[in-house]
Every structure is written in structure tokens, then in C-alpha cells.
Write a protein that holds these residues in place. Structure first.
Motif, short mmCIF file in Angstrom:
data_model
loop_
_atom_site.label_atom_id
_atom_site.label_comp_id
_atom_site.label_asym_id
_atom_site.label_seq_id
_atom_site.Cartn_x
_atom_site.Cartn_y
_atom_site.Cartn_z
N SER A 82 0.80 -1.22 0.00
CA SER A 82 0.00 0.00 0.00
C SER A 82 0.84 1.27 0.00
CB SER A 82 -0.95 0.01 1.20
OG SER A 82 -0.21 -0.04 2.42
N ARG A 86 -0.29 2.72 -5.60
CA ARG A 86 -0.71 2.54 -6.99
C ARG A 86 -0.93 1.05 -7.29
NH1 ARG A 86 1.35 4.92 -10.54
NH2 ARG A 86 0.45 3.54 -12.08
N LYS A 87 -1.51 0.79 -8.48
CA LYS A 87 -1.61 -0.56 -9.00
C LYS A 87 -0.49 -0.78 -10.02
CE LYS A 87 -6.59 -1.08 -8.31
NZ LYS A 87 -6.52 -2.15 -7.32
N GLU A 114 -5.12 -7.04 -4.69
CA GLU A 114 -5.49 -5.66 -4.40
C GLU A 114 -4.73 -4.65 -5.24
OE1 GLU A 114 -5.67 -2.57 -0.57
OE2 GLU A 114 -5.20 -4.70 -0.28
N HIS A 115 -3.49 -4.98 -5.61
CA HIS A 115 -2.63 -3.98 -6.24
C HIS A 115 -2.23 -4.30 -7.67
CE1 HIS A 115 -2.13 -1.57 -2.58
NE2 HIS A 115 -2.11 -2.73 -1.94
N SER A 117 -3.06 -4.37 -11.54
CA SER A 117 -4.01 -3.68 -12.42
C SER A 117 -4.95 -4.69 -13.06
CB SER A 117 -3.26 -2.89 -13.49
OG SER A 117 -2.60 -3.77 -14.38
#
Length: 322
Positions: A82, A86-87, A114-115, A117
């Protein structure tokens, strides 16, 4: 090993404008290749041991590159991505799952979900074995094994999907992980950039008026080489189609190409981001042409059926004179 990782991701489509997260980046064994290649701020590394990163900077990169490329680093054992805010288009984990317990892998996969894209790819290797590691601890310097079914269960339970790929990294096996339903982005990297050898290729049939498989934009002779440029897609899947053949008017095969060149115009026209890499450039010895006028024909080729499907030419594409 650094070259193995770099070649894998670039074969999967990593380009300098993408964002990469290197999980367990260590002393930047692979980072020393990725950081100069990617644009400023596009390389991120997660490494619990901060001293390893600093050692890598001093030994492999030098401090000046930090100012130029501005890589970002985080240091934690929780697979917490986190702090990067960003992704990522690509994620990489070399020799992490080879030491990790199932609970640790699950924690990592939750961070990936979660991260990563929406169309991103997570490349990670593990040791394929006949049984799954049942312990709860990180094992080092030893390694642990997982079955394909066991690893697939962990991936799918995290809401992701995977496929194994044939990529040289003995004794480990590489797998590619995507969001569920996005497995269509995955291609076999070993064949992604390998053109067909037309010398022994057998075409079972030709279709001269197929539906919108692509287009030939230009062709020319430069020195000793003939170049043919265009794009190719499979209309059934709206995805890049890999293999392209170039023949003369008598259907004598002259050469081949793969769709790997950036064509954002085509991606925009079809409203499909994955078509960005649907361009091709065939490079064929001019000596393979006949003397006089040559009418070239370009085909999309399906190796499974042996069918060649003709691609129309731009009106500006003219016959070549030798």
C-alpha cells in the motif's frame, strides 16, 4: 537469473512505460536491469531487509541512478504494497514461493489481488513437487515444494487464476497469475517472439477473403532486405494473432513474422487495450524475390488448422520491382 527474469517479463509485454513491483527484490539482482530500463518512478521494490537494497545500490547500480530513475522501495514482511500508492501492470516474485508456507503465499496473493491492475500479470516461480509443504514457517536456506493442484487452490482461493509456463529456470517452475476472468492476457512466453520457419512449413489451405484479420500498411526494400509492416488480430477473440506469413503471388512462402509491435491506433479503433501489441514487421531477404515485378501476399496463419488467411493491403502498397 537476472536476465531470465528480465527476458520473461519483456516477452510477456513489459515495456518502459509500465509499472513493475519486484517482490523480494533483495540486493537488486534483477533490479539492476529493470531500473535502467523503466521510466523514472516506474520500478518499485519490496524487500524486508533494507540493508540488502542499500548493498545492491552501492554494488550494482550506484547512487546517481536513484536521482535519475527514482525507484521506490518498501521494507516489510507482510506483503504490504500500500505504501506505493498505486496498481501495477506487472509484478514479479523470484524465489519467494520456493521458501514460503501456504499462509504466507496466501498473504502475498491477497496483496497481489489488491494492487495488480485489471489486465496485469504476476510472474512467480515455485518448486513443483509431488506433495504440498504443510508447515507454517518460512524455510531458508532450504526450499519447499507444492503440487500444481495445491498451488492452483491457493491462487483460486485468493480470487485469482493461473497457468504454468515453460520458461527456463531449473529447478523451479514459473506461473503467471491474473485476475479471475483475465487469463486471456496470458501467452506462452517461449513462443511469443519466435517466428515460424517457413522452409518446412506446410499450409493446408488458403482463405482469400476472411473476416477482418488485419491489414498490411506498407512494404519496401531497403538494402538487402524486404520489409512488410501491418497488424493482425483474431476477430473471434479480438486479440492479437501471433503468426503472419508473407508469400508471392504463386503462394511460395518467403518469410514470417510475429505480432509484437505497438499499435495503439488499432487498440483504440477496436476499443481493446490488449490489441496494442498486434503490429508486425516481417524482414525477408530481398534475394528471395523473383526478378521483375513481385506481388506480395500476407496471411494470418493458424498453426492448429494449417489455414492461411489473407490480409488486405493498404491502397498505397504497390508491387515491388526487382
Amino acid at each position: 537469473m537476472a536476465a531470465t527474469q528480465f527476458n520473461l517479463l519483456t516477452a510477456l509485454g513489459l515495456r518502459d512505460n509500465h509499472y513493475l513491483l519486484d517482490i523480494g527484490c533483495g540486493s537488486l539482482r534483477a533490479g539492476r536491469l529493470f531500473i535502467p530500463y523503466l521510466r523514472s518512478g516506474h520500478y518499485c521494490g519490496l524487500e524486508p531487509e533494507e540493508w540488502l537494497v542499500q548493498q545492491g545500490i552501492d554494488s550494482e547500480l550506484g547512487r546517481d541512478i536513484l536521482r535519475i530513475k527514482q525507484p521506490l522501495f518498501a521494507h516489510n514482511w507482510k506483503y504490504d504494497f500500500s505504501s506505493f500508492g498505486r496498481k501495477f501492470d506487472y509484478m514479479l516474485a523470484q524465489s519467494i514461493f520456493t521458501h514460503a508456507s501456504a499462509s504466507q503465499i496466501t498473504q502475498c496473493l491477497q496483496g497481489v489481488k489488491e494492487h495488480l491492475s485489471p489486465l496485469g500479470i504476476f510472474a512467480v516461480n515455485f518448486i513443483l513437487g509431488s506433495e504440498d509443504y504443510k508447515g507454517n514457517e518460512w524455510v531458508y536456506p532450504g526450499c519447499v515444494n507444492y503440487t500444481e493442484a495445491g498451488m492452483r487452490s491457493l491462487v483460486e482461493n485468493a480470487g485469482l487464476e493461473m497457468r504454468l509456463v515453460n520458461w527456463p529456470a531449473l529447478p523451479t517452475t514459473w506461473m503467471l497469475v491474473t485476475h479471475r476472468g483475465e487469463g486471456r492476457v496470458l501467452r506462452e512466453p517461449t513462443g511469443a517472439t519466435a517466428a515460424l520457419d517457413v522452409r518446412n512449413l506446410v499450409v493446408s489451405g488458403f482463405e482469400e477473403s476472411p473476416e477482418a484479420w488485419g491489414y498490411v500498411d506498407s512494404q519496401w526494400i531497403e538494402g538487402e532486405w524486404l520489409y512488410v509492416v501491418g497488424w493482425c488480430r483474431n476477430p473471434a477473440t479480438n486479440m492479437p494473432h501471433k503468426d503472419v506469413l508473407v508469400a508471392n503471388e504463386d503462394r511460395r512462402l518467403l518469410g514470417s513474422a510475429v505480432t509484437w509491435i505497438s499499435r495503439p491506433d488499432v487498440a483504440e479503433a477496436f476499443k481493446e487495450p490488449l490489441l496494442e501489441r498486434c503490429g508486425f514487421r516481417a524482414r525477408i531477404p530481398a534475394s528471395s524475390l523473383n526478378a521483375g515485378k513481385n506481388e506480395l501476399v500476407t496471411y494470418a496463419f493458424d498453426p492448429d488448422t494449417g489455414i492461411a488467411l489473407r490480409l488486405p493491403n493498404s491502397p498505397t502498397v504497390k508491387d515491388l520491382i526487382i
